[in-house]
Write a protein that holds these residues in place. Structure first.
Motif, mmCIF file in Angstrom:
data_model
loop_
_atom_site.group_PDB
_atom_site.id
_atom_site.type_symbol
_atom_site.label_atom_id
_atom_site.label_comp_id
_atom_site.label_asym_id
_atom_site.label_seq_id
_atom_site.Cartn_x
_atom_site.Cartn_y
_atom_site.Cartn_z
ATOM 1 N N GLN A 250 0.811 -1.211 0.000
ATOM 2 C CA GLN A 250 0.000 0.000 0.000
ATOM 3 C C GLN A 250 0.849 1.268 0.000
ATOM 4 O OE1 GLN A 250 -3.348 -0.013 -0.426
ATOM 5 N NE2 GLN A 250 -2.973 -2.206 -0.707
ATOM 6 N N LEU A 251 2.109 1.148 0.389
ATOM 7 C CA LEU A 251 2.996 2.307 0.441
ATOM 8 C C LEU A 251 3.807 2.494 -0.836
ATOM 9 C CD1 LEU A 251 4.313 1.928 4.100
ATOM 10 C CD2 LEU A 251 2.714 3.643 3.259
ATOM 11 N N LEU A 252 3.619 1.591 -1.815
ATOM 12 C CA LEU A 252 4.326 1.739 -3.081
ATOM 13 C C LEU A 252 3.788 2.949 -3.838
ATOM 14 C CD1 LEU A 252 4.358 -1.960 -4.373
ATOM 15 C CD2 LEU A 252 6.205 -0.741 -3.225
ATOM 16 N N LYS A 253 4.687 3.763 -4.380
ATOM 17 C CA LYS A 253 4.272 4.884 -5.203
ATOM 18 C C LYS A 253 3.807 4.377 -6.567
ATOM 19 C CE LYS A 253 6.460 8.718 -5.081
ATOM 20 N NZ LYS A 253 7.477 9.788 -5.223
ATOM 21 N N SER A 254 3.013 5.172 -7.250
ATOM 22 C CA SER A 254 2.480 4.750 -8.543
ATOM 23 C C SER A 254 3.594 4.521 -9.561
ATOM 24 C CB SER A 254 1.486 5.781 -9.072
ATOM 25 O OG SER A 254 2.115 7.045 -9.247
ATOM 26 N N ASP A 255 4.694 5.272 -9.452
ATOM 27 C CA ASP A 255 5.799 5.135 -10.397
ATOM 28 C C ASP A 255 6.981 4.382 -9.799
ATOM 29 O OD1 ASP A 255 6.479 7.066 -8.553
ATOM 30 O OD2 ASP A 255 7.310 8.471 -10.022
ATOM 31 N N VAL A 256 6.704 3.521 -8.835
ATOM 32 C CA VAL A 256 7.759 2.763 -8.161
ATOM 33 C C VAL A 256 8.500 1.870 -9.164
ATOM 34 C CG1 VAL A 256 6.210 0.847 -7.578
ATOM 35 C CG2 VAL A 256 8.232 1.271 -6.168
ATOM 36 N N ALA A 257 9.766 1.612 -8.861
ATOM 37 C CA ALA A 257 10.591 0.743 -9.704
ATOM 38 C C ALA A 257 11.232 -0.344 -8.841
ATOM 39 C CB ALA A 257 11.676 1.546 -10.412
ATOM 40 N N LEU A 258 11.415 -1.519 -9.416
ATOM 41 C CA LEU A 258 12.065 -2.623 -8.712
ATOM 42 C C LEU A 258 13.192 -3.166 -9.569
ATOM 43 C CD1 LEU A 258 10.557 -5.510 -6.665
ATOM 44 C CD2 LEU A 258 12.125 -6.039 -8.528
ATOM 45 N N TYR A 259 14.351 -3.295 -8.950
ATOM 46 C CA TYR A 259 15.524 -3.841 -9.613
ATOM 47 C C TYR A 259 15.931 -5.116 -8.881
ATOM 48 C CZ TYR A 259 15.587 0.954 -11.305
ATOM 49 O OH TYR A 259 15.228 2.155 -11.849
ATOM 50 N N SER A 260 16.119 -6.192 -9.630
ATOM 51 C CA SER A 260 16.411 -7.485 -9.026
ATOM 52 C C SER A 260 17.716 -8.027 -9.580
ATOM 53 C CB SER A 260 15.259 -8.459 -9.315
ATOM 54 O OG SER A 260 15.437 -9.671 -8.631
ATOM 55 N N ASP A 261 18.548 -8.554 -8.700
ATOM 56 C CA ASP A 261 19.867 -9.069 -9.088
ATOM 57 C C ASP A 261 20.015 -10.497 -8.588
ATOM 58 O OD1 ASP A 261 22.506 -9.614 -9.631
ATOM 59 O OD2 ASP A 261 23.327 -8.107 -8.267
ATOM 60 N N GLY A 262 19.937 -11.434 -9.529
ATOM 61 C CA GLY A 262 20.146 -12.840 -9.185
ATOM 62 C C GLY A 262 21.513 -13.336 -9.607
ATOM 63 N N GLY A 263 22.262 -12.488 -10.305
ATOM 64 C CA GLY A 263 23.597 -12.867 -10.739
ATOM 65 C C GLY A 263 23.620 -14.025 -11.719
ATOM 66 N N GLY A 264 22.463 -14.358 -12.308
ATOM 67 C CA GLY A 264 22.393 -15.491 -13.215
ATOM 68 C C GLY A 264 22.455 -16.834 -12.511
ATOM 69 N N LYS A 265 22.388 -16.794 -11.175
ATOM 70 C CA LYS A 265 22.537 -18.034 -10.399
ATOM 71 C C LYS A 265 21.258 -18.460 -9.691
ATOM 72 C CE LYS A 265 27.475 -17.304 -9.658
ATOM 73 N NZ LYS A 265 28.596 -17.266 -8.676
ATOM 74 N N VAL A 266 20.363 -17.510 -9.445
ATOM 75 C CA VAL A 266 19.089 -17.800 -8.804
ATOM 76 C C VAL A 266 18.006 -17.026 -9.540
ATOM 77 C CG1 VAL A 266 20.084 -18.241 -6.529
ATOM 78 C CG2 VAL A 266 19.387 -15.925 -7.141
ATOM 79 N N PRO A 267 16.742 -17.456 -9.440
ATOM 80 C CA PRO A 267 15.668 -16.756 -10.140
ATOM 81 C C PRO A 267 15.548 -15.302 -9.691
ATOM 82 C CG PRO A 267 14.929 -18.922 -9.411
ATOM 83 C CD PRO A 267 16.263 -18.680 -8.760
ATOM 84 N N ALA A 268 15.357 -14.413 -10.651
ATOM 85 C CA ALA A 268 15.181 -12.987 -10.371
ATOM 86 C C ALA A 268 14.588 -12.341 -11.619
ATOM 87 C CB ALA A 268 16.512 -12.325 -10.011
ATOM 88 N N ALA A 269 13.965 -11.196 -11.430
ATOM 89 C CA ALA A 269 13.439 -10.458 -12.577
ATOM 90 C C ALA A 269 14.607 -10.014 -13.451
ATOM 91 C CB ALA A 269 12.630 -9.254 -12.100
ATOM 92 N N ILE A 270 14.581 -10.398 -14.732
ATOM 93 C CA ILE A 270 15.703 -10.101 -15.622
ATOM 94 C C ILE A 270 15.824 -8.610 -15.887
ATOM 95 C CG2 ILE A 270 16.671 -10.499 -17.917
ATOM 96 C CD1 ILE A 270 15.282 -13.216 -17.914
ATOM 97 N N ASN A 271 14.687 -7.962 -16.111
ATOM 98 C CA ASN A 271 14.667 -6.531 -16.398
ATOM 99 C C ASN A 271 14.022 -5.767 -15.249
ATOM 100 O OD1 ASN A 271 15.720 -6.839 -19.108
ATOM 101 N ND2 ASN A 271 13.701 -7.651 -19.658
ATOM 102 N N PRO A 272 14.339 -4.501 -15.108
ATOM 103 C CA PRO A 272 13.676 -3.683 -14.080
ATOM 104 C C PRO A 272 12.157 -3.693 -14.284
ATOM 105 C CG PRO A 272 15.564 -2.527 -14.989
ATOM 106 C CD PRO A 272 15.346 -3.722 -15.860
ATOM 107 N N LEU A 273 11.423 -3.633 -13.181
ATOM 108 C CA LEU A 273 9.963 -3.571 -13.230
ATOM 109 C C LEU A 273 9.526 -2.170 -12.838
ATOM 110 C CD1 LEU A 273 9.081 -6.950 -11.441
ATOM 111 C CD2 LEU A 273 9.409 -6.526 -13.895
#
Length: 203
Positions: free
Chosen positions: A108-131
């Motif tokens: 509920q505290l996320l802003k409408s234009d919030v961004a998420l960056y995920s780093d799995g290092g290619g070793k564990v599942p993670a979002a490939i591109n920023p969301l």
């Protein structure tokens, strides 16, 4: 790429405050523990018993750390960005997520234009591109929590000077994810999900 997370106590804490350069210089006078206690007490009114538990120290030492920090930072120079209601909402959401794994209030505290960056290092599942965008990130967080929420425990931390959640694998007690929350005066504007095991091994 996300930076390597560093827990408070390993690096001086530079919290996301609406501060002047002069105030930043004043913060540099504090020890890492003084700074962490000062930020949580001044910005979020965390109690001394909670501070003691958070930093694995005594309540008396928490009081002393805060007292020393206040002596080094004149009251006129203290200026935080978040308003009291937003501070309380964030603290409650943060505490609830830490204790129960329920992320509803944080979402509920996320802003409408919030961004998420995920780093799995290619070793564990993670979002490939920023969301980008609240709806997209909410769907991602809920899906992730549904799949893996029962496998991890959650606790709060200060990481690289930011409020964060540490997700620890219940089976082997290894930290599987560090979720750093970047804030401004209106809510959560960015999230950094670090899952790369190479960047978590030292925690």
């Amino acid at each position: 790429m996300a930076p390597e997370p560093v827990l408070a106590g390993q690096q001086a804490v530079d919290a996301k405050l609406d501060i002047s350069y002069g105030f930043m210089l004043l913060l540099e006078k504090l020890t890492p523990m003084e700074r962490a206690v000062f930020v949580l007490k001044e910005s979020f009114d965390v109690s001394y018993p909670e501070l003691a538990q958070f930093f694995d120290t005594s309540e008396a030492n928490s009081r002393q750390l805060y007292h020393r920090a206040k002596e080094k930072i004149p009251e006129a120079n203290r200026r935080f960005a978040l308003d009291p209601q937003r501070q309380q909402a964030l603290l409650e959401a943060f505490t609830n997520a830490s204790q129960t794994g329920n992320i509803d209030n944080l979402i509920q505290l996320l802003k409408s234009d919030v961004a998420l960056y995920s780093d799995g290092g290619g070793k564990v599942p993670a979002a490939i591109n920023p969301l980008y965008g609240r709806a997209v990130i909410e769907q991602f967080l809920r899906s992730t929590n549904s799949k893996f929420g029962h496998q991890v425990s959650v606790r709060p931390a200060l990481v690289n000077g930011e409020i964060a959640l540490l997700f620890t694998n219940i089976d082997n007690q290894a930290i599987s994810t560090v979720m750093v929350l970047e804030l401004d005066e209106t809510g959560i504007r960015q999230l950094f999900s670090v899952r790369n095991p190479d960047k978590l091994a030292h925690l």
